[in-house]
Design an enzyme around this catalytic site. Structure first.
Site, mmCIF file in Angstrom:
data_model
loop_
_atom_site.group_PDB
_atom_site.id
_atom_site.type_symbol
_atom_site.label_atom_id
_atom_site.label_comp_id
_atom_site.label_asym_id
_atom_site.label_seq_id
_atom_site.Cartn_x
_atom_site.Cartn_y
_atom_site.Cartn_z
ATOM 1 N N HIS A 12 0.383 10.440 -5.287
ATOM 2 C CA HIS A 12 0.034 9.234 -4.685
ATOM 3 C C HIS A 12 -0.676 9.673 -3.094
ATOM 4 O O HIS A 12 0.119 9.839 -2.176
ATOM 5 C CB HIS A 12 1.501 8.565 -4.180
ATOM 6 C CG HIS A 12 1.966 7.762 -5.347
ATOM 7 N ND1 HIS A 12 3.120 8.344 -6.202
ATOM 8 C CD2 HIS A 12 1.572 6.556 -6.063
ATOM 9 C CE1 HIS A 12 3.422 7.448 -7.249
ATOM 10 N NE2 HIS A 12 2.686 6.377 -7.094
ATOM 11 N N HIS A 18 -6.236 9.258 -5.597
ATOM 12 C CA HIS A 18 -5.313 8.073 -6.429
ATOM 13 C C HIS A 18 -5.907 6.577 -5.988
ATOM 14 O O HIS A 18 -6.347 5.772 -6.883
ATOM 15 C CB HIS A 18 -4.005 8.253 -6.450
ATOM 16 C CG HIS A 18 -3.182 7.169 -7.111
ATOM 17 N ND1 HIS A 18 -3.314 6.626 -8.548
ATOM 18 C CD2 HIS A 18 -2.506 6.073 -6.632
ATOM 19 C CE1 HIS A 18 -2.559 5.550 -8.539
ATOM 20 N NE2 HIS A 18 -2.047 5.303 -7.499
ATOM 21 N N ASP A 42 -3.884 0.793 -11.658
ATOM 22 C CA ASP A 42 -2.797 1.413 -10.878
ATOM 23 C C ASP A 42 -2.414 2.656 -11.944
ATOM 24 O O ASP A 42 -2.196 3.821 -11.599
ATOM 25 C CB ASP A 42 -1.698 0.730 -10.723
ATOM 26 C CG ASP A 42 -0.768 1.521 -9.445
ATOM 27 O OD1 ASP A 42 -1.376 2.523 -8.933
ATOM 28 O OD2 ASP A 42 0.463 1.099 -9.352
#
Length: 456
Positions: A194, A198, A345
């Protein structure tokens, strides 16, 4: 081997238009906007080069705007001044916590320059060449991050804003946009997964996905909101999940009452960053449009909380199967955007293995780090986060079966495509884990047998 030799299919677009009307002037409510661009083909291909993908800076205009904004702030009541502790319902202490490090001076210093001004010319040529693929499915975001020394989010976002004409269409400030992107990028923490890379990957993939989902071009504003949501969707992520924050009584859990703790913080901190004059690239937008933007972005970032996954997917499937998913309906449009950001995502699972594998390694390391921290704090170690009992193939197969495949199959059904690159690569990657699982089971069996022999 047979799977590896196959070629991924190209998108087969639906035969019926996604537009709610054939007119270029079609609008519906305040969140609709005029078209931003025309696509050159029906495939997710390369960017048609029309010059630099970097928006031009206009120093004098931006400096005048900032001076005017500061002058206007002085004339406002104190409680309405941007950045004051009274401008929010939460406590001043919490507000200050969210604004920590949001100022540009902390990121750039007094005499710093923007990345495109500091990188060598040969590097910028490579960057420009990579950004020509910004519409593509297998975009090499990690390569971009490496050659730009950690500036992939900055360059991806600028390229998309330029590609879609957002800066001109919504009267955005190029300099303040750069400032905002640099501050946000720098405040993404160096987590294994994260992190700002990303965020860049999700932003680029969402941009590509929405070409297929909203190819009518009438939805510039909601796409702008979706791109913004992707940029900030994991802002200041701490590298642990919401369950850990709740069980460890982390301040984020206390502030946000155990509900979508990370996602609520991403939003609050990002909007705090945007409230700084030097970062506020949407200052010229009308109050009504800013309100619409905030509402959409909040809904989209909260949709990335995996605890909401089943509810969102079920609602999407129900609307789709009943024929109630209509782009004229703002709730349906928002649901499509939620599905888009959710697919983006976890989209590394739907890309070629050379792109997918590094992200799998990164998320695994982040999970194992959380498991280590849980053990250190005396908490129960979460499933698939125990370094002492790691079964990577098993965990990945479960993730593909229960999360990845249902999500992308629903998206493909919405697009009315029987074959798509993302479905092809999901199948490939899943087959890889099936092969790995056989070896994994053999090792477990051998270890169990050895343990029983030792007892004897």
């Amino acid at each position: 081997q047979q799977i590896q030799q196959q070629q991924p299919p190209q998108f087969k677009l639906r035969t019926t238009s996604l537009t709610k009307t054939e007119s270029d002037n079609a609008t519906s409510g305040p969140i609709m906007a005029k078209p931003a661009l025309k696509r050159g083909s029906s495939e997710l291909g390369t960017l048609t080069r029309t010059g630099s993908s970097m928006p031009k800076l206009n120093d004098s205009d931006d400096e005048d705007d900032i001076k005017k904004s500061k002058k206007d702030d002085k004339n406002k009541p104190k409680h309405a001044t941007s950045g004051s502790s009274n401008s929010t319902d939460i406590s001043g202490k919490t507000w200050n916590m969210m604004k920590t490090g949001q100022r540009l001076s902390r990121v750039m210093g007094e005499n710093a320059v923007y990345p495109e001004q500091s990188l060598p010319k040969d590097v910028m040529n490579r960057v420009e060449n990579l950004l020509q693929k910004i519409d593509g499915w297998n975009f090499p975001v990690i390569e971009l991050d490496e050659i730009t020394k950690g500036n992939s989010l900055y360059f991806v976002a600028l390229a998309i804003f330029q590609r879609r004409g957002f800066i001109e269409k919504f009267q955005l400030s190029p300099r303040r946009l750069r400032n905002f992107l640099l501050v946000v990028q720098s405040n993404y923490r160096p987590n294994p997964y994260h992190n700002s890379t990303h965020a860049a990957d999700v932003t680029q993939t969402n941009h590509a996905l929405l070409y297929e989902a909203l190819d009518s071009e009438d939805y510039s504003f909601v796409i702008f909101c979706s791109v913004f949501a992707c940029i900030i969707h994991d802002y200041e992520h701490t590298g642990v999940n919401n369950d850990f924050l709740v069980r460890s009584r982390d301040p984020r859990a206390l502030v946000f009452n155990d509900r979508s703790c990370q996602e609520n913080h991403h939003l609050a901190a990002a909007f705090a960053c945007l409230s700084e004059d030097e970062n506020n690239f949407v200052h010229a937008m009308s109050p009504e449009r800013k309100k619409d933007m905030r509402k959409i972005v909040i809904d989209l970032v909260l949709a990335t909380d995996m605890s909401q996954h089943n509810a969102i997917l079920s609602s999407f499937r129900l609307k789709l199967s009943s024929g109630a998913l209509k782009l004229e309906d703002e709730d349906s449009l928002l649901m499509i955007l939620k599905m888009g950001i959710k697919c983006a995502d976890i989209s590394h699972t739907s890309k070629e293995d050379f792109l997918h594998a590094p992200w799998t390694e990164r998320i695994t390391n982040e999970f194992l780090n959380q498991g280590d921290l849980e053990r250190e704090l005396g908490l129960t170690v979460s499933p698939f986060m125990d370094r002492r009992n790691l079964l990577l193939a098993k965990s990945q197969l479960g993730f593909f079966q229960f999360i990845v495949e249902p999500l992308f199959e629903a998206w493909a059904k919405y697009l009315e495509v029987e074959e798509a690159p993302f479905l092809f690569h999901i199948k490939q990657n899943k087959e890889k884990y099936k092969a790995m699982r056989i070896i994994e089971e053999q090792k477990v069996a051998e270890a169990t047998s050895a343990g029983q022999t030792d007892k004897k």
